[in-house]
Design an enzyme around this catalytic site. Structure first.
Site, short mmCIF file in Angstrom:
data_model
loop_
_atom_site.label_atom_id
_atom_site.label_comp_id
_atom_site.label_asym_id
_atom_site.label_seq_id
_atom_site.Cartn_x
_atom_site.Cartn_y
_atom_site.Cartn_z
CB SER A 201 -0.88 -0.21 1.32
OG SER A 201 -1.96 0.99 1.12
CB THR A 202 1.23 4.02 2.29
OG1 THR A 202 -0.11 4.30 2.59
CG2 THR A 202 1.87 5.45 2.23
CG HIS A 228 -4.37 -0.96 -0.58
ND1 HIS A 228 -4.00 -0.96 0.69
CD2 HIS A 228 -4.81 -2.33 -0.97
CE1 HIS A 228 -4.35 -2.31 1.03
NE2 HIS A 228 -4.70 -2.95 0.26
CG MET A 322 -2.53 2.97 7.46
SD MET A 322 -1.58 3.09 9.18
CE MET A 322 -0.61 4.63 8.87
CG ASP A 325 -5.66 -5.89 2.58
OD1 ASP A 325 -6.39 -6.82 2.66
OD2 ASP A 325 -5.52 -5.30 1.33
#
Length: 388
Positions: A201-202, A228, A322, A325
């Site tokens: 993600s991030t 994401h 973050m 998931d």
């Protein structure tokens, strides 16, 4: 507690006002300065040392990519890019994430209250992540063709003294490479014995570049990727990675047959899973079912689809991001006999969230810095495949 200091960078007086007002609706943030171009942004980053910066991309005198690159060299600061939803805007955003920006939001239109409300919520959420991010000195990303945006009409070139650190390559265009089916190449590319799945993600685009660019063209497994990211941006991400990597990288499509040496990026807004067809091959399945773990695409959804594929050697990786998931299903895969489960170590994560939960759940067989993940995958896949 003193509010977090934010620097807003945009060439439009109107946009600077909108963004400032949105940010300061939360008392935890204070816009301590604004800048109208990249040169001012660098000067104020050095002088004020803000906790975070919002940065427009297209600006006169010096654009956002050039300013970001310089800020990461002289005063590393969490930067959130303001991106348009155009194809060009998406490509520019991917380049910004490679250069060290931690995240992005779409630029508010300022004309529709609902649009501004959604942007405000995202902006506050991402600023909270940004101000808590400890940026480390990042090594230069490997890039076959750096990307530069076209100058904004009427803009002046950067001063000569600053040209030493400007990117100068032509804009990125797709560099298509035929698939094994299209090229009539080695049909064994469709004989799948190993499958790699990566969730992030991030901070993910830079992490993915680091890992995928180190895999050889003859890597003996397909690679599934959930990053994401909204629609359109995942297409640009796959194009960029395809341009930089020896393996082939594509945005996944419904029904695609998996082949070795190809990475498949889940399209933004769609879950991606893998299924075995009646013919015995393995194919991509996409769906708009409800978000899982708050995300669509979801890493948990992708990892869960690997659980029935017990005849394959499964290798699963969670990297920077973050939340949690993927952590739950990574643990399930480990208990189910997966060959390899990896979590990125804290030292190289932009945000140590998803990998942290995986480590705490004892889901990871290996906890590795970003630069060691590709080597471990090559070792485990080649060992498992008998060196084919």
């Amino acid at each position: 507690m003193e509010p977090y200091r934010i620097l807003v960078v945009d060439d439009s007086v109107f946009m600077r006002k909108i963004i400032t007002d949105l940010i300061e609706e939360k008392s935890e943030f204070q816009v301590t300065a604004v800048a109208k171009n990249g040169i001012e942004a660098i000067e104020k980053a050095l002088e004020l040392k803000p906790h975070a910066i919002t940065m427009d991309i297209e600006m006169p005198v010096m654009n956002g990519l050039q300013a970001l690159e310089r800020i990461m060299e002289v005063q590393p600061t969490p930067v959130i890019m303001l991106s348009s939803l155009t194809e060009a805007g998406a490509l520019e955003t991917i380049r910004a994430l490679e250069l060290g920006a931690i995240d992005f939001i779409r630029k508010p239109s300022g004309s529709i209250s609902l649009d501004l409300y959604k942007v405000k919520l995202l902006l506050h959420e991402k600023l909270r992540i940004a101000v808590q991010t400890r940026l480390r000195a990042l090594p230069p990303v490997r890039s076959s063709r750096p990307y530069e945006i076209s100058p904004k009409p009427g803009s002046a070139p950067a001063p000569a003294a600053d040209r030493s650190w400007r990117t100068t390559a032509e804009p990125l265009v797709e560099r298509p490479r035929p698939s094994q089916e299209e090229s009539g190449g080695d049909k064994t590319a469709r004989v799948i014995r190993d499958l790699v799945a990566i969730g992030t993600s991030t901070g993910g685009p830079r992490a993915l570049q680091c890992v995928l660019s180190a895999l050889p063209a003859n890597f003996a497994a397909p690679v599934l990727i959930v990053q994401h990211m909204p629609p359109n941006f995942t297409k640009s991400l796959s194009l960029r990675l395809n341009d930089q990597c020896a393996i082939r990288v594509v945005e996944a499509e419904e029904g695609q047959i998996l082949t070795n040496g190809t990475a498949y990026v889940a399209p933004g807004g769609l879950h991606m899973t893998v299924v075995q067809s009646d013919a015995g091959d393995y194919r991509i399945a996409l769906s708009k079912s409800e978000p899982l773990s708050g995300h669509r695409p979801s890493v948990d959804k992708m990892f869960a689809s690997l659980l029935p594929l017990k005849n394959l050697s499964r290798h699963a990786v969670i990297m920077t991001g973050m939340g949690s998931d993927g952590a739950r299903t990574l643990a399930e895969l480990r208990r189910d006999g997966a060959t390899t489960t990896i979590a990125e170590s804290e030292e190289t994560c932009v945000v140590y969230g998803m990998p942290r939960v995986a480590v705490e759940n004892e889901a990871a067989m290996f906890v590795l810095p970003q630069g060691s993940i590709a080597g471990k995958l090559i070792e485990r896949v080649m060992k498992d495949s008998g060196g084919r």
